[in-house]
Motif scaffolding. Structure first.
Motif, PDB file in Angstrom:
ATOM      1  N   ALA A  99       0.828  -1.208   0.000  1.00 38.24           N
ATOM      2  CA  ALA A  99       0.000   0.000   0.000  1.00 38.24           C
ATOM      3  C   ALA A  99       0.861   1.257   0.000  1.00 38.24           C
ATOM      4  O   ALA A  99       0.590   2.218  -0.741  1.00 38.24           O
TER       5      ALA A  99
ATOM      6  N   LEU B 210      -6.962   3.129  -0.031  1.00 38.08           N
ATOM      7  CA  LEU B 210      -6.737   1.687  -0.143  1.00 38.08           C
ATOM      8  C   LEU B 210      -7.181   0.998   1.141  1.00 38.08           C
ATOM      9  O   LEU B 210      -6.935   1.504   2.238  1.00 38.08           O
ATOM     10  N   THR B 211      -7.828  -0.133   1.002  1.00 39.36           N
ATOM     11  CA  THR B 211      -8.155  -0.954   2.161  1.00 39.36           C
ATOM     12  C   THR B 211      -7.105  -2.049   2.300  1.00 39.36           C
ATOM     13  O   THR B 211      -6.705  -2.671   1.317  1.00 39.36           O
ATOM     14  N   VAL B 212      -6.665  -2.292   3.541  1.00 37.54           N
ATOM     15  CA  VAL B 212      -5.503  -3.146   3.791  1.00 37.54           C
ATOM     16  C   VAL B 212      -5.809  -4.124   4.919  1.00 37.54           C
ATOM     17  O   VAL B 212      -6.617  -3.841   5.807  1.00 37.54           O
TER      18      VAL B 212
ATOM     19  N   ASP C  34      -4.653  -9.823  -0.885  1.00 40.72           N
ATOM     20  CA  ASP C  34      -4.847  -8.505  -0.298  1.00 40.72           C
ATOM     21  C   ASP C  34      -4.473  -7.407  -1.285  1.00 40.72           C
ATOM     22  O   ASP C  34      -5.192  -6.405  -1.438  1.00 40.72           O
ATOM     23  N   SER C  35      -3.362  -7.607  -1.983  1.00 36.38           N
ATOM     24  CA  SER C  35      -2.928  -6.639  -2.984  1.00 36.38           C
ATOM     25  C   SER C  35      -3.988  -6.458  -4.069  1.00 36.38           C
ATOM     26  O   SER C  35      -4.241  -5.339  -4.539  1.00 36.38           O
TER      27      SER C  35
ATOM     28  N   GLN D 200      -6.937  -4.308  -2.497  1.00 35.57           N
ATOM     29  CA  GLN D 200      -6.669  -2.982  -1.928  1.00 35.57           C
ATOM     30  C   GLN D 200      -7.352  -1.829  -2.662  1.00 35.57           C
ATOM     31  O   GLN D 200      -7.911  -0.927  -2.027  1.00 35.57           O
TER      32      GLN D 200
END
Length: 301
Positions: free
Chosen positions: A34, A198-200, A221-222, A225
């Motif tokens: 991120a 971005l959500t992480v 996850d990437s 995001q």
């Protein structure tokens, strides 16, 4: 006692116990992704707020100089040991509510895993805004109260506080979760415009981390995001914000780091260098320099 109160990691082995031996490789790797997505490719002077022992500092490779700021002197000592001797890094022990820098000094600032310790988050954000120049970039990470786990616990009656209200929730002393809308409002009111969200840590669940290889979780996850532009339901949210206004093309960093500072007691710049301390010629406060760390927490007696 500082006011607002400060979460002090003095004497803590946080880097070792929480990150290196705490089973948080997944969190570290997705945060690195991120940060890389949001950080400018290059810059002159970056301020790392809540730098701790320098976990993220090596990731700022495109910047000419980096100022590591933390309230804990011992955390900064650990950062020095981690990063080695280099004129690229300047170490400052200071209160985020009273930043000891002249206005408009930095072209970029980061605050990662730090806002959640802020009892007065808007005040801390305002201080950050003051030391960023027009057009400067601010990368902020915050703990999100509107995450799926909190929503589920509240719906099932296992949690008293609502994840849907805007006020912060203090779940442990000096540990706060924030609503994404509240954070956006604070930044907007201070003259920031949000460029990306971005959500992480979508898979920050102990069971998943035990049974699924870390590399797979990181890749997933990437992939997810960028959904942060649509909704924010993860425990961690990253925001890229920009100070409104045109970036000055003739922006120059003072060659001497002493010129970065102003007295946090009276706001006077042009502090005098006395080798072991900086002297404010206006209010006569003395600020210690020890182990190549500028200490602005309390003036010398």
């Amino acid at each position: 006692m500082t006011n607002p109160p400060v979460c002090n990691y003095e004497g803590s082995d946080y880097q070792n116990s929480f990150w290196e031996k705490g089973g948080r490789e997944y969190e570290d790797r997705v945060e690195a992704i991120a940060l890389k997505r949001l950080l400018p490719k290059s810059g002159k002077l970056l301020l790392e707020l809540g730098a701790g022992a320098g976990r993220n500092t090596p990731r700022y490779v495109g910047f000419e100089r980096v100022v590591l700021l933390d309230y804990s002197h011992t955390q900064l000592e650990q950062a020095q040991q981690r990063l080695g001797s280099s004129q690229k890094y300047i170490y400052v022990a200071a209160d985020v509510y009273r930043l000891p820098f002249i206005n408009g000094l930095f072209d970029t600032a980061t605050m990662i895993r730090t806002l959640h310790h802020m009892a007065d988050a808007p005040k801390a954000l305002a201080q950050t805004r003051n030391v960023l120049r027009s057009g400067g970039t601010f990368i902020l990470e915050f703990a999100n109260k509107l995450n799926l786990k909190s929503i589920l616990r509240y719906t099932l009656g296992r949690q008293k506080w609502s994840p849907f209200t805007l006020e912060p929730v203090e779940f442990v002393k000096l540990n706060f979760d924030f609503h994404p809308k509240a954070v956006r409002n604070w930044l907007s009111n201070l003259g920031f415009s949000i460029k990306r969200t971005l959500t992480v840590s979508h898979f920050r669940v102990g069971f998943l981390k035990r049974v699924i290889p870390t590399g797979i979780l990181v890749s997933l996850d990437s992939l997810f995001q960028p959904s942060g532009s649509l909704w924010q339901l993860t425990p961690s949210v990253f925001v890229q914000a920009q100070v409104e206004g045109e970036a000055g093309s003739n922006f120059e960093i003072p060659a001497n780091p002493i010129e970065f500072f102003e007295c946090p007691e009276c706001g006077h710049a042009h502090l005098e260098d006395h080798q072991t301390y900086l002297l404010c010629p206006n209010c006569k406060c003395k600020w210690e320099i020890k182990d190549n760390i500028y200490d602005f927490r309390e003036p010398l007696k």
